[in-house]
Each structure stands twice: as structure tokens, then as C-alpha cells.
Enzyme design. Structure first.
Site, PDB file in Angstrom:
ATOM      1  CE  LYS A  70       9.927  -2.716   9.218  1.00  0.00           C
ATOM      2  NZ  LYS A  70       8.757  -3.619   9.263  1.00  0.00           N
ATOM      3  CG  ASN A  94       2.633 -12.030   0.611  1.00  0.00           C
ATOM      4  OD1 ASN A  94       1.241 -11.478   0.747  1.00  0.00           O
ATOM      5  ND2 ASN A  94       2.836 -11.583   0.725  1.00  0.00           N
ATOM      6  CG  ASP A  98      10.928  -9.505   3.013  1.00  0.00           C
ATOM      7  OD1 ASP A  98      10.286  -8.040   2.740  1.00  0.00           O
ATOM      8  OD2 ASP A  98       9.660 -10.242   4.057  1.00  0.00           O
ATOM      9  CE  LYS A 155      12.056  -1.393   4.987  1.00  0.00           C
ATOM     10  NZ  LYS A 155      11.347  -2.073   4.562  1.00  0.00           N
ATOM     11  CG  PHE A 179       1.438  -0.039   5.641  1.00  0.00           C
ATOM     12  CD1 PHE A 179       1.751   1.353   4.711  1.00  0.00           C
ATOM     13  CD2 PHE A 179       0.714  -0.069   6.184  1.00  0.00           C
ATOM     14  CE1 PHE A 179       0.595   2.249   4.522  1.00  0.00           C
ATOM     15  CE2 PHE A 179      -0.740   0.271   6.138  1.00  0.00           C
ATOM     16  CZ  PHE A 179      -0.624   2.164   5.104  1.00  0.00           C
ATOM     17  CE  LYS A 211       4.281 -30.972 -11.506  1.00  0.00           C
ATOM     18  NZ  LYS A 211       2.825 -30.929 -11.673  1.00  0.00           N
ATOM     19  CG  ASP A 226      13.072  -2.897   1.550  1.00  0.00           C
ATOM     20  OD1 ASP A 226      12.220  -1.317   1.209  1.00  0.00           O
ATOM     21  OD2 ASP A 226      13.121  -2.762   3.095  1.00  0.00           O
ATOM     22  CB  ILE A 227      10.125  -1.483  -3.989  1.00  0.00           C
ATOM     23  CG1 ILE A 227      10.400  -2.857  -3.914  1.00  0.00           C
ATOM     24  CG2 ILE A 227       9.799  -0.523  -4.429  1.00  0.00           C
ATOM     25  CD1 ILE A 227       9.345  -3.367  -5.098  1.00  0.00           C
TER      26      ILE A 227
HETATM   27  N1  CTP Z   1       9.051  -3.554   0.980  1.00  0.00           N
HETATM   28  C1  CTP Z   1       9.342  -3.192   0.081  1.00  0.00           C
HETATM   29  N2  CTP Z   1      10.221  -3.768  -0.761  1.00  0.00           N
HETATM   30  C2  CTP Z   1      10.645  -5.085   0.294  1.00  0.00           C
HETATM   31  C3  CTP Z   1      10.724  -5.316   1.197  1.00  0.00           C
HETATM   32  C4  CTP Z   1       9.372  -4.455   1.787  1.00  0.00           C
HETATM   33  O1  CTP Z   1       9.076  -1.770   0.167  1.00  0.00           O
HETATM   34  N3  CTP Z   1      11.192  -5.871  -1.039  1.00  0.00           N
HETATM   35  C5  CTP Z   1       8.101  -1.639   2.170  1.00  0.00           C
HETATM   36  C6  CTP Z   1       6.981  -2.982   1.687  1.00  0.00           C
HETATM   37  O2  CTP Z   1       5.470  -2.431   1.187  1.00  0.00           O
HETATM   38  C7  CTP Z   1       6.382  -1.850   3.589  1.00  0.00           C
HETATM   39  C8  CTP Z   1       7.919  -2.317   4.515  1.00  0.00           C
HETATM   40  O3  CTP Z   1       8.206  -2.743   3.418  1.00  0.00           O
HETATM   41  O4  CTP Z   1       5.974  -1.048   3.705  1.00  0.00           O
HETATM   42  C9  CTP Z   1       7.406  -3.681   5.316  1.00  0.00           C
HETATM   43  O5  CTP Z   1       9.029  -3.475   5.401  1.00  0.00           O
HETATM   44  P1  CTP Z   1       9.797  -5.460   5.989  1.00  0.00           P
HETATM   45  O6  CTP Z   1      11.352  -4.582   6.341  1.00  0.00           O
HETATM   46  O7  CTP Z   1       9.203  -5.610   4.814  1.00  0.00           O
HETATM   47  O8  CTP Z   1       8.476  -5.017   7.652  1.00  0.00           O
HETATM   48  P2  CTP Z   1       7.917  -5.836   7.765  1.00  0.00           P
HETATM   49  O9  CTP Z   1       7.191  -6.951   6.774  1.00  0.00           O
HETATM   50  O10 CTP Z   1       7.334  -5.703   9.239  1.00  0.00           O
HETATM   51  O11 CTP Z   1       8.924  -7.555   7.997  1.00  0.00           O
HETATM   52  P3  CTP Z   1      10.001  -7.891   8.796  1.00  0.00           P
HETATM   53  O12 CTP Z   1       9.230  -7.931  10.444  1.00  0.00           O
HETATM   54  O13 CTP Z   1      10.755  -8.476   8.164  1.00  0.00           O
HETATM   55  O14 CTP Z   1      10.915  -6.345   9.058  1.00  0.00           O
END
Ligand code: CTP
Length: 406
Positions: A338, A211, A280, A342, A324, A290, A307-308
Site C-alpha cells: 500500500k 460500514n 470502495d 499509493k 490506514f 424508493k 481513492d482519496i
Molecule cells: N482510502 C481512501 N479513499 C478510498 C478508499 C480508501 O482514502 N476510496 C484510504 C483509507 O482512508 C485508508 C486506506 O485508503 O487510509 C485504505 O486503503 P484500502 O486500499 O481501502 O485498503 P483496505 O481498507 O485495507 O482494503 P483492501 O483490502 O481493499 O486493500
């Protein structure tokens, strides 16, 4: 946290532990200190000045009345140069001479002629250490403000078992780091883990999904945490940014690698700030060769990554976790959900799309926590990171006070 630029005079006196001064010199130098070595005649019987010269990168000082040495850096000049005198090992004899204020060799003279803080790491036979003369000498030095490091207990070179072993070089380095740790900064003594940048999810040996995250915000947050006195570990995906000074940086590529690095670093962390734009989804299988184009369309099967942030925050209730959120609309509503989902203590949300946030020099944030929120208006990412970090630090301290389990 380092000893960057600290001018340390390492005094070595004549004991078997003198050989450990070589490793100590290496560690101090690696931590950024500028080290000059002074050895007593006894020390030179155990380890050669040449070894210490090679490790410190400077000539070793051994004698008081040496015209050649005085023509270079004289003893008074050396005493003035020292910002800290560390004596390791400090023998019973040297300790006694320091107590008596002797100036019968270079090391004792330097100690008399310098106003710098002095730390000593005693090393001697356990009976010599226990002797009332030594114990009284140690007390006297302590009363004069000399820092006494150790000694350790255990098996001694002479075959005895008891107190008198010199502290290991790593422990002496830590003592120096502790001495210089800024104590009045709000995050002094706190360990902060920050994730930053994008992740890269391989499709085949030459392709990946990623990304547009530049890592700028995460790096700025890590630097701001460091500047508030925290010990920072930065787990970073692939970015084009220099490794910040005095921050322990772990480079990763995939979401899985980022998770694993964070699982290690989180063990002694107090605050976790997840700024990374973690993928994600990741390809369900990585092709070992390849993928060749064919006449047909290609579909990729993707599986969800872990989701870390949620995983670590839910598993570590004593961790102050900050997430974030990048939203194109309804920033506050999504941020609040969120926070709950989380198990976070804080969410910093920003509006993305139409040239906002990703890869830009400026950003603005809506920050929410249980029972409150605030807006940080659009500003330079470094300044924004600093303001956010101050907010995190303030909320972290309140949170710790509110909850008796922390
Ligand atoms: N995050 C993470 N591990 C993941 C995905 C996200 O640690 N596999 C953390 C990111 O570092 C960030 C937060 O989770 O702090 C973002 O959450 P996310 O649910 O991915 O929110 P968005 O990016 O806003 O996306 P969505 O619209 O899908 O909720």
C-alpha cells in the site's frame, strides 16, 4: 487553535477606525476569548459603548473616576483581570500618552497598572504616522515590549493614501492567535488533515451502503494532532461522536463529498492522515424514488469510488501522507504494498475481524515506512492515537530534513 478562556481587555481610542472594534470584539469572542472593553472619551464619539456592551456581553468601562464602575470591577481589578491588553485603534495621541506613562484617563491608567502583554493597532492619518514624534514613540513602545500590529497602507478615511489604516479585524484576530500559538510543541505551525468515520453511499432516498467504522480512531488521531500543536481539519463521515474542541470539522456523507472536502483542505496541509473507512464502491445510479420490492431478486450495479488517499498523495508530493490498512492476514506485506502503490510516507495497519478494531475501544497497529517499521501494541484508542501521532510527527520531521525539496 483558539483564544479559549483568554481574558482580553480591548482598549478603543478615538479614531474613525473605532467602528471596526465592534467586528473585532465579535471575532475575539467567537474565538473563545472573554472580552472586556475600555473606551476613551474620543472613542465614544465614534461608536456607542452600548454596541460594545452587546457584543462583549459585559458593561463597557469608560471613566476613571466612576463610583458605580468602581463598585463593580474597579480599575485596578480590571488591570489585574486582563491577561492581554489589545488597543485597536490606537491613535497618535494615545500612543504618545502611553510613551509618557500618563494616567489621565481609564485606558492609559489600565496600561500603567497592568503587567499583561500589550498589543496596539495604530490608526491615524498617514502624515501623523510618518511624523518623527510618532515614529519615535512607536520605537520606544517596541523597546518596552509592546507589540505593534500594522498599520496597513491604503486609502484613508480623510482622503489621503498611505500608511496609517488600522489592520482589519480578521488580521488582528490572527495576530492574537499567533501570539498564543504554542511554539514548543512538535507540530506547532503544522496543518494536519484527517479523514474519519465511514461514508454512506445512497441506493435510493431511504437506503444506503455503509460500514461499521465508528470514527473513534480518526477522532482520537485528530485530537492527538491538535494536542501536539497542529492546526487540524477533520473531514468526517456520519458518526455518533462529539465534534472535538479546537478542531475544524467538515461533515460529509458520501465518498465523493469526502474527496471534494479533502481537495479543498489539502491545499495548505502539511500532513494528511486517512483513517476513514471510505466505501470502495458506490451505486452506479441513485434511484430517485424508493425501490419497491418485486417477485424477483435485485442486483445493484456498483462503480468504484475515487481513492482519496492515493489521489491526494500522488498529486501532492510535498504532503506527508499516512494511510490506514485493515487486514485480516499478512498485515505487513499488504501494508508495504500500500505504501508503494499509493505513494505514501507511512501506513498504519491493523488486524480486523473477530471483534477486532471496528467499533472497539482498543486497537493495535503495525506501522511501516520506507526502510522501517514498528509495532504499537494493543491499547486504548486514545492512547494509541497519541503514540501514533508522536511517531508521525517524528517521521514527518525526518522526512522533511531528508528531502531538500520540502
Ligand atoms: N482510502 C481512501 N479513499 C478510498 C478508499 C480508501 O482514502 N476510496 C484510504 C483509507 O482512508 C485508508 C486506506 O485508503 O487510509 C485504505 O486503503 P484500502 O486500499 O481501502 O485498503 P483496505 O481498507 O485495507 O482494503 P483492501 O483490502 O481493499 O486493500
Amino acid at each position: 487553535m483558539t483564544l479559549q478562556g483568554k481574558q482580553i481587555l480591548l482598549g478603543i481610542s478615538g479614531g474613525i477606525a473605532a467602528y471596526k472594534a465592534a467586528e473585532l470584539t465579535r471575532l475575539l469572542t467567537k474565538a473563545g476569548a472573554s472580552v472586556r472593553v475600555c473606551m476613551t472619551a474620543g472613542a465614544c464619539e465614534f461608536i456607542t459603548p452600548l454596541t460594545l456592551q452587546a457584543l462583549s456581553g459585559h458593561p463597557v468601562h469608560t471613566t476613571l473616576l466612576d463610583p458605580a464602575a468602581e463598585a463593580g470591577m474597579g480599575h485596578i481589578e480590571l488591570a489585574r483581570w486582563a491577561e492581554h491588553i489589545l488597543i485597536a485603534p490606537a491613535t497618535a495621541d494615545l500612543i504618545a500618552r502611553l510613551v509618557a506613562g500618563m494616567a489621565d484617563d481609564l485606558l492609559s491608567t489600565l496600561c500603567l497598572a497592568s503587567a499583561a502583554p500589550v498589543s496596539i493597532a495604530p490608526a491615524m492619518n498617514q502624515q501623523m504616522w510618518k511624523h518623527p514624534a510618532t515614529q519615535q514613540n512607536i520605537q520606544t513602545l517596541q523597546q518596552r515590549g509592546v507589540q505593534i500590529l500594522g498599520p496597513d497602507q491604503g486609502a484613508q478615511a480623510c482622503g489621503d493614501i498611505g500608511p496609517g489604516r488600522m489592520l482589519e479585524p480578521a488580521a488582528l484576530l490572527q495576530a492574537m492567535l499567533d501570539f498564543y500559538q504554542p511554539k514548543d510543541l512538535p507540530l506547532a505551525g503544522c496543518k494536519v488533515l484527517v479523514t474519519a468515520g465511514p461514508t454512506r453511499e445512497p441506493i435510493d432516498p431511504v437506503r444506503f451502503i455503509t460500514n461499521r467504522s465508528s470514527g473513534k480512531m480518526g477522532y482520537a488521531v485528530a485530537e492527538a494532532a491538535r494536542d501536539l500543536g497542529a492546526e487540524v481539519t477533520l473531514v468526517s463521515g456520519p458518526v455518533h461522536l462529539a465534534v472535538p474542541k479546537n478542531i475544524y470539522c467538515v461533515s460529509v456523507e458520501t465518498a465523493q463529498q469526502m474527496l471534494e472536502a479533502c481537495q479543498v483542505a489539502v491545499q495548505d496541509a502539511d500532513i494528511f492522515i486517512a483513517t476513514a473507512a471510505v466505501a470502495d464502491y458506490t451505486p452506479a445510479a441513485v434511484a430517485s424514488q424508493k425501490i419497491k420490492k418485486s417477485a424477483n431478486d435485485l442486483s445493484l450495479a456498483l462503480t468504484k469510488t475515487t481513492d482519496i488517499l492515493a489521489t491526494l498523495s500522488l498529486a501532492n508530493p510535498k504532503l506527508f501522507s499516512v494511510g490506514f490498512a485493515a487486514e485480516t492476514n499478512d498485515v505487513l506485506t499488504y501494508a508495504r504494498s500500500k505504501l508503494e502503490r499509493k505513494g505514501l510516507q507511512m501506513v498504519a495497519a491493523n488486524l480486523v475481524g473477530e471483534g477486532k478494531a471496528f467499533d472497539q475501544a482498543t486497537n493495535a497497529l503495525e506501522v511501516v515506512w520506507q526502510g522501517g517499521s514498528t509495532s504499537l501494541p494493543e491499547m486504548d484508542k486514545k492512547q494509541l492515537a497519541h503514540e501514533l501521532m508522536q511517531l508521525i510527527s517524528a517521521r514527518y520531521h525526518i522526512w522533511k530534513l531528508q528531502d531538500g525539496t520540502h
